[in-house]
Scaffold this motif. Structure first.
Motif, short mmCIF file in Angstrom:
data_model
loop_
_atom_site.label_atom_id
_atom_site.label_comp_id
_atom_site.label_asym_id
_atom_site.label_seq_id
_atom_site.Cartn_x
_atom_site.Cartn_y
_atom_site.Cartn_z
N GLY A 133 -23.11 13.69 -0.07
CA GLY A 133 -23.67 12.64 0.77
C GLY A 133 -23.01 11.32 0.42
N PHE A 134 -23.15 10.36 1.33
CA PHE A 134 -22.49 9.06 1.16
C PHE A 134 -23.10 8.26 0.01
CE2 PHE A 134 -22.09 4.53 2.32
CZ PHE A 134 -20.70 4.44 2.34
N ALA A 135 -24.41 8.15 -0.03
CA ALA A 135 -25.08 7.33 -1.04
C ALA A 135 -24.84 7.85 -2.45
CB ALA A 135 -26.57 7.23 -0.75
N ALA A 136 -24.73 9.17 -2.59
CA ALA A 136 -24.56 9.78 -3.91
C ALA A 136 -23.10 9.82 -4.37
CB ALA A 136 -25.14 11.18 -3.91
N SER A 137 -22.19 9.31 -3.55
CA SER A 137 -20.76 9.30 -3.90
C SER A 137 -20.32 7.87 -4.14
CB SER A 137 -19.93 9.92 -2.76
OG SER A 137 -20.34 11.23 -2.49
N GLY A 138 -20.23 7.48 -5.40
CA GLY A 138 -19.83 6.12 -5.74
C GLY A 138 -18.33 5.93 -5.64
N VAL A 139 -17.92 4.68 -5.56
CA VAL A 139 -16.50 4.37 -5.49
C VAL A 139 -15.77 4.93 -6.71
CG1 VAL A 139 -14.80 2.49 -5.51
CG2 VAL A 139 -16.79 2.36 -3.99
N LYS A 140 -16.37 4.80 -7.89
CA LYS A 140 -15.73 5.33 -9.10
C LYS A 140 -15.60 6.84 -9.03
CE LYS A 140 -15.66 5.13 -14.14
NZ LYS A 140 -14.52 5.98 -14.14
N ASP A 141 -16.60 7.52 -8.51
CA ASP A 141 -16.51 8.98 -8.33
C ASP A 141 -15.32 9.33 -7.45
OD1 ASP A 141 -18.97 9.35 -9.73
OD2 ASP A 141 -20.09 9.04 -7.88
N ILE A 142 -15.17 8.57 -6.38
CA ILE A 142 -14.10 8.83 -5.41
C ILE A 142 -12.74 8.57 -6.04
CG2 ILE A 142 -13.09 8.06 -3.22
CD1 ILE A 142 -16.13 7.44 -2.41
N THR A 143 -12.59 7.43 -6.71
CA THR A 143 -11.29 7.11 -7.31
C THR A 143 -10.96 8.06 -8.45
OG1 THR A 143 -12.30 5.38 -8.67
CG2 THR A 143 -11.30 4.69 -6.59
N ASP A 144 -11.97 8.45 -9.23
CA ASP A 144 -11.73 9.43 -10.30
C ASP A 144 -11.24 10.76 -9.71
OD1 ASP A 144 -12.50 7.60 -12.22
OD2 ASP A 144 -14.43 8.57 -12.67
N ALA A 145 -11.90 11.21 -8.65
CA ALA A 145 -11.51 12.47 -8.02
C ALA A 145 -10.10 12.38 -7.42
CB ALA A 145 -12.52 12.86 -6.94
N ALA A 146 -9.74 11.20 -6.94
CA ALA A 146 -8.41 11.00 -6.36
C ALA A 146 -7.35 10.72 -7.41
CB ALA A 146 -8.45 9.84 -5.36
N GLY A 147 -7.79 10.43 -8.64
CA GLY A 147 -6.85 10.14 -9.71
C GLY A 147 -6.19 8.77 -9.57
N VAL A 148 -6.95 7.80 -9.08
CA VAL A 148 -6.41 6.44 -8.93
C VAL A 148 -7.37 5.45 -9.60
CG1 VAL A 148 -5.22 7.02 -6.77
CG2 VAL A 148 -7.48 6.01 -6.67
N SER A 197 0.84 -1.20 0.00
CA SER A 197 0.00 0.00 0.00
C SER A 197 0.88 1.25 0.00
CB SER A 197 -0.94 -0.01 1.19
OG SER A 197 -0.22 0.01 2.39
N ASN A 198 0.30 2.29 -0.54
CA ASN A 198 1.00 3.56 -0.67
C ASN A 198 0.24 4.60 0.16
OD1 ASN A 198 1.84 6.11 -1.52
ND2 ASN A 198 2.15 5.46 -3.63
N PRO A 199 0.87 5.12 1.22
CA PRO A 199 0.15 6.09 2.08
C PRO A 199 -0.34 7.32 1.33
CG PRO A 199 2.24 5.43 3.08
CD PRO A 199 2.20 4.84 1.70
N GLU A 200 0.38 7.72 0.27
CA GLU A 200 -0.03 8.88 -0.51
C GLU A 200 -1.35 8.60 -1.24
OE1 GLU A 200 -0.57 12.26 -2.78
OE2 GLU A 200 0.57 11.98 -0.94
N VAL A 201 -1.50 7.39 -1.79
CA VAL A 201 -2.75 7.03 -2.47
C VAL A 201 -3.90 6.98 -1.47
CG1 VAL A 201 -3.94 5.19 -3.74
CG2 VAL A 201 -1.60 5.82 -4.36
N ARG A 202 -3.65 6.40 -0.32
CA ARG A 202 -4.69 6.34 0.71
C ARG A 202 -5.12 7.75 1.11
NH1 ARG A 202 -6.07 6.14 6.12
NH2 ARG A 202 -7.43 4.40 6.68
N HIS A 203 -4.16 8.63 1.29
CA HIS A 203 -4.47 10.02 1.66
C HIS A 203 -5.29 10.70 0.56
CE1 HIS A 203 -4.12 13.91 3.57
NE2 HIS A 203 -3.78 14.39 2.39
N ARG A 204 -4.91 10.48 -0.71
CA ARG A 204 -5.66 11.08 -1.81
C ARG A 204 -7.09 10.56 -1.85
NH1 ARG A 204 -1.53 9.83 -6.22
NH2 ARG A 204 -3.38 9.44 -7.47
N LEU A 205 -7.27 9.27 -1.60
CA LEU A 205 -8.62 8.71 -1.55
C LEU A 205 -9.43 9.33 -0.42
CD1 LEU A 205 -7.78 4.97 -2.24
CD2 LEU A 205 -9.26 6.42 -3.67
#
Length: 196
Positions: free
Chosen positions: A25-40, A5-13
């Motif tokens: 909100g939690f329900a409206a934020s999908g995993v893909k939305d989160i990873t796209d926003a984090a660039g991972v 694991s990379n602490p920088e990636v975890r922090h970005r997520l």
């Protein structure tokens, strides 16, 4: 063999997820939305978090850790206890105002959204609220000691709980009205009434 694991990636997520969940909100934020926003890549999410619910708990911890570092020390500063408590809540209100009151308090938001349905989130929310309560109670006790500026007729822990519960109500209303009036009322009326 899995990659370490990379602490920088975890922090970005965490940072990207916090922003998204706080705004949408939690329900409206999908995993893909989160990873796209984090660039991972989407698949890397589960290398850091076993589930989306575990992620919710992690972003709550991330959010609260920041408040603990920057704002909770106000409660330990010099001055009368009631004034320190008011300064602490005023600083929180300033942060809500900086976001035009659109976001509210993540603790309150996720308490409403996940408190009854996600055990990982509920456990983290309980931990945060207990810690917040204890920090406020310690300040209240200091104001109750030796005839200080806070009345000693109620238990410090109970007063701290009432302050948090009233604050969360003010934050909720401030989010709906998109204004500072509920926060100002909390500072001017609720805090003095509870701590007299």
């Amino acid at each position: 063999m899995p990659r370490p694991s990379n602490p920088e990636v975890r922090h970005r997520l965490l940072a990207a997820g916090l922003d998204l969940v706080h705004a949408r909100g939690f329900a409206a934020s999908g995993v893909k939305d989160i990873t796209d926003a984090a660039g991972v890549p989407k698949g890397s999410f589960y290398a850091y978090f076993p589930s989306k619910e575990a992620f919710a708990a992690a972003i709550l911890e991330h959010y609260w850790s920041d408040i603990e570092t920057r704002l909770l020390p106000i409660l330990d500063e010099d001055g009368l206890a009631q004034e320190r408590i008011t300064r602490f809540f005023h600083a929180l209100a300033d942060e809500h105002e900086a976001g035009d009151f659109l976001l509210g308090c993540l603790i309150g938001n996720l308490s409403l959204e996940l408190g009854g349905s996600s055990e990982p989130a509920r456990t983290e929310l309980t931990r945060i609220l207990d810690g917040w309560n204890e920090a406020l109670a310690a300040c209240v006790r200091s104001g109750q000691a030796d005839g200080g500026d806070i009345g000693a007729d109620l238990d410090a822990g109970e007063l701290a709980s009432l302050l948090i519960e009233a604050w969360e109500g003010a934050a909720l209303r401030g989010k709906v009205t998109r204004g500072r009036t509920p926060y100002d009322r909390f500072e001017a009326v609720t805090v003095p009434a509870l701590l007299r």
